[in-house]
Scaffold this motif. Structure first.
Motif, PDB file in Angstrom:
ATOM      1  N   LEU A 264       5.173  -1.116   2.521  1.00 54.20           N
ATOM      2  CA  LEU A 264       4.792  -2.369   1.872  1.00 54.20           C
ATOM      3  C   LEU A 264       5.399  -3.573   2.566  1.00 54.20           C
ATOM      4  N   CYS A 267       3.436  -4.448   5.544  1.00 50.46           N
ATOM      5  CA  CYS A 267       2.161  -5.061   5.159  1.00 50.46           C
ATOM      6  C   CYS A 267       2.340  -6.539   4.822  1.00 50.46           C
ATOM      7  N   TYR A 378      -1.830  -2.962  -2.318  1.00 52.14           N
ATOM      8  CA  TYR A 378      -1.077  -1.786  -1.881  1.00 52.14           C
ATOM      9  C   TYR A 378      -0.901  -0.796  -3.028  1.00 52.14           C
ATOM     10  N   LEU A 447      -6.866  -4.323   1.001  1.00 53.98           N
ATOM     11  CA  LEU A 447      -5.530  -4.439   1.589  1.00 53.98           C
ATOM     12  C   LEU A 447      -5.624  -4.983   3.015  1.00 53.98           C
TER      13      LEU A 447
END
Length: 460
Positions: A264, A267, A378, A447
């Motif tokens: 995460l 990301c 996510y 995402l």
């Protein structure tokens, strides 16, 4: 003499025609890949066209602002007719001229001093030398506006790609739901046939047969709803690609549950680096600063260099006259300063500073919202991945449960209710799996968009 066409010729013509029709039909329903779908949408999207026009307009304004650094040229041609020839009245005086002329006495009287008809033409060049930084600030603001427009174009492109992916996956999801509904209908139909056979020999009561008939009708309704879902998904897809809304659509089945292993925090870092919205808002802050500088430039005087060339005449040919030379020119440095306008510049600067502060707040807000968007996408992706694993196990258990209950009913040691319940569980398990698989691909597309990743397919 006319001859009848042979049977062979007729057969060949029919075969060619049939082949042409079949080829045309095949071309019409050729399966589109995801990358092909995205390419078509990008080429035909009116939203993208609109943003590109915005870039063109901003670029034109930037070029316009650049002209502020360059000299300005102007020209004018005028004709003036007086009501009478200009005159000068003299009481008499003497003019001392160089030798050998000497002293010339002008007797008293009225003398003509000009012409009634006057023609003038002049060319003027003005080059700004100093404007308190206003010209540079204005150019910078327009340059930032171009970059903002480009960021908006990139944002629109990424939105279109995301929307096409979602529409594409929704078609696949709807198709699978239709397949599940048809399989359910087939199982219910087989169960109704078995119940009919048992009823015909008196092995079951009428209520069991009626229950099977009702469930079969419900299964047919499920098929109809699933077919409608497919049509709606295809209509949405056609709209995004600007095709006829009822055009036939076939897409390649690429639903996949390949694991997404990027953490995460990575990301979020990618999103903060890639998202065009963040760059757009950062540029808005810089543009607001330039506009403040533009407003502050009015505190200072402006200085320009002016060059002028003029021609005069009492005829359109501008050949001069007895009273005035044919041509003249001058070079002048001019300064202008509006030193008092009752606080107008001060208030304009304060308004610009407020807009700069607003832009900075908007930048901070968009960063926070993007981080939240990435985390939501996510988590939804992780949730869909877990649901797929659970649904796979549920399908295995539901299939075995349905098989056992069907065999028990066939041997008349189980009830019709057990079979119907088992069939419902199997349909739900398969529906949950296909729903989760479709949601996984859709969440992945969301995402990717949240991370600012542009791709023409499923992220590797």
């Amino acid at each position: 003499m006319r001859t009848k066409p042979s049977f062979l010729c007729v057969a060949v013509v029919i075969l060619i025609a049939a082949t042409g029709v079949s080829v045309y039909a095949a071309e019409r329903i050729k399966a589109l890949s995801l990358s092909e779908s995205i390419d078509l949408a990008l080429k035909k999207s009116v939203l993208i066209h609109a943003t590109r026009e915005g870039v063109r307009g901003a670029e034109a304004q930037r070029k316009e602002a650049f002209t502020g650094f360059l000299p300005r040229f102007s020209t004018s041609y005028s004709f003036t007719r007086l009501n009478e020839d200009p005159t000068v009245t003299s009481s008499g005086y003497a003019i001392i001229l160089p030798e050998p002329v000497g002293t010339v006495k002008i007797p008293p009287g009225t003398y003509q001093a000009g012409t009634k008809e006057n023609y003038n033409w002049d060319v003027e060049v003005t080059q700004p030398l100093f404007a308190g930084g206003g010209i540079t600030a204005n150019y910078d603001a327009s340059r930032f506006a171009v970059e903002i427009a480009r960021c908006e174009e990139t944002t629109t492109v990424q939105d279109v790609i995301r929307d096409v992916k979602i529409a594409y996956f929704n078609i696949l999801k709807a198709d699978r739901m239709l397949t599940v509904a048809k399989q359910s209908y087939e199982r219910l139909s087989a169960h109704r046939d078995m119940a009919q056979a048992f009823y015909d020999v008196g092995a079951i009561a009428k209520n069991d047969l009626l229950s099977a008939e009702v469930e079969l009708a419900n299964g047919r309704q499920l098929v109809l709803r699933a077919e409608n879902g497919v049509e709606m998904a295809k209509a949405r897809f056609n709209t995004l690609l600007r095709r006829e809304i009822g055009a036939p659509v076939e897409v390649e089945d690429i639903l996949s549950d390949r694991p997404f292993e990027t953490p995460l925090d990575v990301c979020i870092a990618e999103a903060l680096k890639n998202r065009p919205e963040i760059r757009s808002y950062a540029l808005r802050v810089e543009r607001a600063k330039s506009l403040v500088k533009l407003a502050k430039s009015e505190y200072y005087p402006s200085v320009s260099l002016v060059g002028n060339y003029a021609r005069f005449g009492d005829t359109p040919g501008l050949a001069g006259s007895y009273y005035e030379d044919q041509e003249s020119w001058y070079v002048m440095a001019a300064a202008k300063w509006n030193f008092w306008e009752w606080g107008k510049t001060k208030n304009r600067v304060e308004a610009g500073l407020s807009r700069e502060s607003q832009a900075a707040d908007a930048l901070a807000d968009i960063r926070d919202r993007i981080i939240l968007e990435v985390k939501d996408a996510y988590l939804l992706l992780q949730e869909a991945a877990k649901q797929i694993r659970v649904a796979k196990k549920a399908i295995e258990q539901a299939e075995e449960n349905f098989r056992i209950n069907t065999e028990r009913y066939r041997e008349q040691v189980g009830t019709a209710t057990d079979v119907i319940d088992a069939q419902s569980l199997l349909t739900k398990a398969r529906s949950d799996h296909d729903n989760s698989l479709g949601d996984y691909s859709i969440s992945r597309a969301r995402l990717e968009r949240a991370m600012g990743v542009v791709s023409s397919g499923i992220a590797e």
